[in-house]
Design an enzyme around this catalytic site. Structure first.
Site, PDB file in Angstrom:
ATOM      1  N   ASP A 267       0.885  -1.169   0.000  1.00  0.00           N
ATOM      2  CA  ASP A 267       0.000   0.000   0.000  1.00  0.00           C
ATOM      3  C   ASP A 267       0.923   1.219   0.000  1.00  0.00           C
ATOM      4  OD1 ASP A 267      -1.527   2.189   0.775  1.00  0.00           O
ATOM      5  OD2 ASP A 267      -2.483   1.172   2.476  1.00  0.00           O
TER       6      ASP A 267
ATOM      7  N   TYR B  32       1.540   0.573  14.729  1.00  0.00           N
ATOM      8  CA  TYR B  32       0.458   0.346  13.773  1.00  0.00           C
ATOM      9  C   TYR B  32       0.697   1.104  12.476  1.00  0.00           C
ATOM     10  CZ  TYR B  32      -4.049  -0.060  11.557  1.00  0.00           C
ATOM     11  OH  TYR B  32      -5.044  -0.321  10.647  1.00  0.00           O
TER      12      TYR B  32
ATOM     13  N   LYS C 237      -3.064  -2.739   8.148  1.00  0.00           N
ATOM     14  CA  LYS C 237      -3.078  -4.199   8.145  1.00  0.00           C
ATOM     15  C   LYS C 237      -2.183  -4.719   7.016  1.00  0.00           C
ATOM     16  CE  LYS C 237      -5.212  -5.673  11.609  1.00  0.00           C
ATOM     17  NZ  LYS C 237      -4.571  -6.548  12.563  1.00  0.00           N
TER      18      LYS C 237
HETATM   19  P1  13P Z   1      -4.851  -0.382   5.287  1.00  0.00           P
HETATM   20  O1  13P Z   1      -3.939  -1.407   5.910  1.00  0.00           O
HETATM   21  O2  13P Z   1      -5.651  -0.967   4.169  1.00  0.00           O
HETATM   22  O3  13P Z   1      -4.098   0.842   4.876  1.00  0.00           O
HETATM   23  O4  13P Z   1      -5.937   0.012   6.361  1.00  0.00           O
HETATM   24  C1  13P Z   1      -5.593   0.860   7.392  1.00  0.00           C
HETATM   25  C2  13P Z   1      -6.726   1.289   8.236  1.00  0.00           C
HETATM   26  O5  13P Z   1      -6.472   1.744   9.331  1.00  0.00           O
HETATM   27  C3  13P Z   1      -8.109   1.167   7.750  1.00  0.00           C
HETATM   28  O6  13P Z   1      -9.050   1.750   8.627  1.00  0.00           O
HETATM   29 MG    MG Z   2      -4.921  -1.916   2.552  1.00  0.00          MG
HETATM   30 MG    MG Z   3      -3.833   2.279   3.560  1.00  0.00          MG
HETATM   31 MG    MG Z   4      -2.474  -2.342   4.830  1.00  0.00          MG
END
Ligand code: 13P
Ligand code: MG
Ligand code: MG
Ligand code: MG
Ligand code: 13P
Length: 379
Positions: A11, A227, A230
Site C-alpha cells: 500500500d 500500527y 493491516k
Molecule cells: P490499510 O492497511 O488498508 O491501509 O488500512 C488501514 C486502516 O487503518 C483502515 O481503517
Molecule cells: Mg490496505
Molecule cells: Mg492504507
Molecule cells: Mg495495509
C-alpha cells in the site's frame, strides 16, 4: 521447465483515505514492470485490491530472487513518488525501509511466491485481500485442502486421497511446524483456529510434495513495531489435475467467515468475496475484501485474468457478508466486534489506554478511604 510466480504487494497511498489505490499508481508500476519484460520477467499483471497494489509476475529466477524483489521495490518507490505528489493518503505507507536490501521480506511489502514445473495445463488463482491479515486464509485453506465437504476431489481424486501438508507459522515466536491432513487435521485445527498466533504459510500435496498454495505471511506491525495498517495479504493457489478444482478452491469463500482487520485494524468483520471492480472497501473502511484472479500459465505467460468472484453465484455470499457486517457493527467499540487485547497490541489503542494507567487505584485503597471518610476521619 520451471517457472516462478511472484506476487508482491504494498500500500503506497489511497484515494481517498484507505479506499483505493488510483490508476495513476498502477500506471507507474505497469511502466516499471514493462521495462523488465524479456530481461527478467516473462509476464506480469498489475492490479489493486482496495489501497493495496498487487504485482503478479512470472519469471525463471526462482523465489526470493534479489532482481525480482528489487524490481517490485522500485515499482513501489516510483509509485510512492506520485502518491506524494498527489498527497494521497498514507503515501509510502508500507515501505518501511529506507532503501532496498536484497529481499522485500521484512521491509514492509507482502510477498507470496511459488516455483514449479509448469503442467500441460496450469490453472492458478491469485487471491488479493484488503483490510485484513494473513490469518484470513487459515479457514479457507483448511476447507480447500482438508475438508471433503468443501472439496469433493479429496474423496474422488486418487492423487489427492493421501491428503496435503500444511506449513504453519507461529508469528509471535517466529517458528514453524508442518502438519499433515487428514491424519493430523485435529492438531492442525487446534493451531490454525487461533488467528492471534498461527497462520498457514504453505500447502504441499502429500503424494509428491508438489507445492499447492502459498500465503504472504509477513506481519507488518511486528516489522514496524507500531500500527501501520493491516498486512492485506495475498495468496497463490494451484488448481485442477491432482489439485482441487477451481470451483472447489472458490467454494471455500461461499460462506463468509469473520476475520481480523477492518476499521483501524481493530475489528472483526466478515470477509466479502468481490470482483476486481468492487474491491474498493468504503463502509467503515471495509468490510474486509478478497478478490480472486484466475490465470492459465502458458510457457510462463499469464493468460487471463478471469475475475472469478465476478459471478452471480457469489451474490448470496456478499449479501450474507453485509448482514454479518450490520450485525456486528452494532457492537461498536465492544468486543467481540473489537479485537481481543493481544491483537490490538499494534494499533493506536494501547496509547489511549496507557494514559489511563496511572489513574487506576487499588480497589482496596478506595474502600479504605471510603470508610475513613464515612467516619469523618478524612475529608
Ligand atoms: P490499510 O492497511 O488498508 O491501509 O488500512 C488501514 C486502516 O487503518 C483502515 O481503517
Ligand atoms: Mg490496505
Ligand atoms: Mg492504507
Ligand atoms: Mg495495509
Ligand atoms: P465440464 O464438462 O464443463 O468440462 O466440467 C468438468 C468438471 O469436472 C467440472 O467440475
Amino acid at each position: 521447465e520451471r517457472v516462478t510466480i511472484s506476487v508482491i504487494k504494498a500500500d503506497v497511498g489511497g484515494l481517498c483515505g484507505h479506499t483505493e489505490a488510483p490508476e495513476e499508481l498502477l500506471d507507474v508500476c505497469d511502466y516499471v514492470l514493462e521495462e523488465a519484460v524479456d530481461e527478467i520477467l516473462i509476464d506480469y499483471y498489475v492490479t489493486r485490491c482496495g489501497d493495496d497494489i498487487n504485482l503478479i509476475m512470472t519469471h525463471r529466477l526462482g523465489i526470493d530472487n534479489e532482481k525480482i524483489h528489487g524490481l517490485a521495490w522500485r515499482a513501489f518507490e516510483e509509485a510512492t513518488k506520485v502518491a506524494k505528489e498527489l498527497k494521497l493518503y498514507g503515501a509510502g505507507q508500507d515501505l518501511l525501509a529506507e532503501a532496498f536490501s536484497g529481499n522485500v521480506r521484512g521491509m514492509g511489502p507482502g510477498c507470496a511466491e511459488m516455483e514449479f514445473v509448469e503442467r500441460p495445463s496450469e490453472p492458478v488463482i491469485v487471491f488479493c485481500c484488503d483490510k485484513t491479515d494473513p490469518s484470513v486464509f487459515n479457514l479457507p485453506l483448511y476447507r480447500i485442502f482438508a475438508d471433503p465437504f468443501n472439496t469433493a476431489g479429496l474423496v474422488y481424486d486418487k492423487s489427492m486421497i493421501n491428503g496435503f501438508k500444511f506449513d504453519v507459522l507461529d508469528v509471535i515466536e517466529n517458528k514453524q511446524i508442518t502438519l499433515k491432513a487428514p491424519e493430523e487435521s485435529y492438531q492442525l485445527l487446534a493451531l490454525i483456529g487461533n488467528l492471534e498466533r498461527y497462520c498457514i504459510k504453505r500447502v504441499h500435496r502429500a503424494k509428491d510434495n508438489e507445492i499447492a498454495a502459498v500465503v504472504s505471511s509477513e506481519k507488518l506491525n511486528l516489522i514496524a513495531g507500531r500500527y501501520v495498517g493491516k498486512d492485506d495479504p495475498v495468496a497463490i493457489v494451484r488448481a485442477q489435475s491432482g489439485m482441487p478444482a477451481v470451483g472447489e478452491v472458490l467454494e471455500a469463500f461461499a460462506t463468509p467467515h469473520f476475520v481480523p482487520g477492518w476499521m483501524r485494524g481493530c475489528h472483526w468483520g466478515p470477509l466479502m468475496p468481490v470482483s476486481e471492480e468492487d474491491a474498493r472497501p468504503a463502509r467503515f473502511d471495509g468490510p474486509p475484501r478478497i478478490m480472486a484472479l484466475g490465470f492459465q500459465i502458458s510457457n510462463g505467460k499469464l493468460i487471463g485474468p478471469n475475475d472469478l468472484f465476478d459471478d452471480v453465484s457469489f451474490n448470496r455470499a456478499r449479501e450474507k457478508a453485509l448482514e454479518m457486517a450490520d450485525m456486528i457493527r452494532r457492537m461498536g467499540p465492544f468486543q467481540p466486534h473489537r479485537l481481543p487485547e493481544a491483537m490490538m497490541e499494534y494499533t493506536s489503542v494501547p496509547e489511549v489506554l496507557a494514559e489511563l494507567k496511572e489513574r487506576f487505584v487499588e480497589t482496596e485503597k478506595v474502600e479504605k478511604a471510603e470508610k475513613l471518610r464515612e467516619r469523618g476521619e478524612i475529608e
